[in-house]
Design an enzyme around this catalytic site. Structure first.
Site: not given
Ligand SMILES: *Cc1c(COP(=O)(O)O)cnc(C)c1O
Length: 364
Positions: A40, A135
């Site tokens: 993302k 969350r």
């Molecule tokens: C963005 C996200 C991740 C990955 O996070 P990083 O810090 O980029 O490794 C993992 N799980 C969820 C639910 C996320 O939204």
């Protein structure tokens, strides 16, 4: 002659990205952990997704369904995971592109079940457990057991693949051994209620990597969803002092073009009111100094402290939507209009840069 490329550009070093993916997934693999590579931050970039998949990320994941739709078109062979709990209105699109999603709501799950039935697919579900970051996730044991049981016995087009949790996002909660053990306990409660072992226990994102590095991850946690720790690779070192040998901090860099250089006073002249963002910053009078303007601004990277100039002696003074203002009085080398300056970028800057339609992505 200069190559005909446009600026600003987000440069992506494919070799360094491959190294990071390989090193991180190797460390995880030794600990029995499968990695979903999270794309993302580069707005689901298909080139990055392919590199991460080829270098050990079994799944590719994003929080945004539209990014997964594009990936599904370009790389139909890569298994895709939706990270943000799906909207009811997304159910039909979801089951067509992603084979797995993170979930926390029974009404959403019922909608996905109907959509999967219509599409003739079985959709894999990871049930999110709330461990305090506040969350997504189910907090009470009775509720996650009830939801798991309904998925298991009542929703025939869903397969309960496992459990997961998310930490370090809203509530700033550190993933610890204790938190991971709580996730395992929740998983075991669900398992004894449905009478079978679950395949996946997903222990979070990049902030869970230090537990793996220190050998503190409980053996049942066998899945992580990693973006920052592969693509940007700075937070665990900068914030927690954990660096991983063989990884690179400069997979991504911002290149921006100088559009004016001039000696000017350092203090604005006239009646000081508001800046472009209704802010009232203070300005230090350091006399006349050499300055440079760049053709990139806050609309592209959002916040000044998320980008760091590579050349020693350059200071970022400020920015408006489309301009960045630098003090180059003490810059290491002479800077002229048309020059390109390189910036180190933090995760959040990358997230903005990669969605700016004025920033080209360039692969090196
Ligand atoms: C963005 C996200 C991740 C990955 O996070 P990083 O810090 O980029 O490794 C993992 N799980 C969820 C639910 C996320 O939204």
């Amino acid at each position: 002659m200069r190559e005909t490329v446009t600026y600003p550009a987000l440069e992506i070093d494919r070799k360094k990205l491959a190294d990071n993916a390989k090193v991180v997934t190797d460390i995880c693999s030794v600990a029995g952990i499968n990695v979903a590579g999270v794309v993302k931050v580069v707005s689901g970039d298909p080139v990055c997704a392919r590199i991460m998949h080829e270098n050990g990320c079994e799944w590719i994941a994003s929080s945004r369904l539209a990014q997964l739709e594009r990936l599904c078109r370009e790389h139909p062979d890569i298994p895709l995971l939706l990270l943000r709990v799906p909207m009811v209105s997304e159910a039909d699109r979801l089951v067509r592109v992603a084979s797995m999603s993170l979930n926390s709501d029974i009404d959403v799950l019922r909608a996905i079940d109907v959509a999967a039935g219509k599409a003739g697919v079985i959709h894999e579900v990871i049930l999110m457990i709330e461990l305090g970051d506040l969350r997504e996730g189910i907090w009470m044991a009775e509720e996650y057991i009830a939801v798991a049981s309904e998925v298991e016995d009542g929703l025939k087009n869903l397969h309960l693949a496992g459990t997961g949790t998310n930490l370090g996002c809203y509530g700033s909660i550190l993933p610890t051994k204790e938190k991971m053990e709580q996730l395992v306990v929740a998983t075991e409660r669900i398992e004894s209620s449905i009478g079978r072992r679950l395949d996946i226990v997903s222990g979070g994102g990049s902030t869970s990597l230090p537990l793996v590095v220190r050998g503190e991850m409980p053996p049942r946690v066998n899945h992580l969803r990693i973006g920052e720790g592969i693509v940007v690779c700075k937070d665990n070192e900068d914030l927690y002092g954990i660096s991983i040998d063989g990884t690179h901090r400069d997979v991504l860099t911002l290149k921006a073009e100088v559009i004016e250089t001039r000696v000017k006073p350092s203090h604005p002249i006239g009646e000081i009111a508001y800046d472009a963002f209704r802010g009232r910053p203070s300005y230090v009078d350091r006399g006349e100094r050499k300055r440079a303007l760049l053709g990139v601004g806050k609309l592209d990277y959002c916040r000044l402290d998320w980008i760091v100039p590579e050349m020693p002696g350059i200071e970022i003074l400020g920015a408006s939507s489309d301009h960045t203002i630098l003090d180059i009085e003490n810059a290491d080398s002479d800077i002229r209009v048309g020059d390109l300056l390189t910036f180190d970028v933090l995760y959040s800057a990358v997230a903005f840069l990669s969605i700016s339609s004025d920033v080209v992505k360039r692969y090196i």
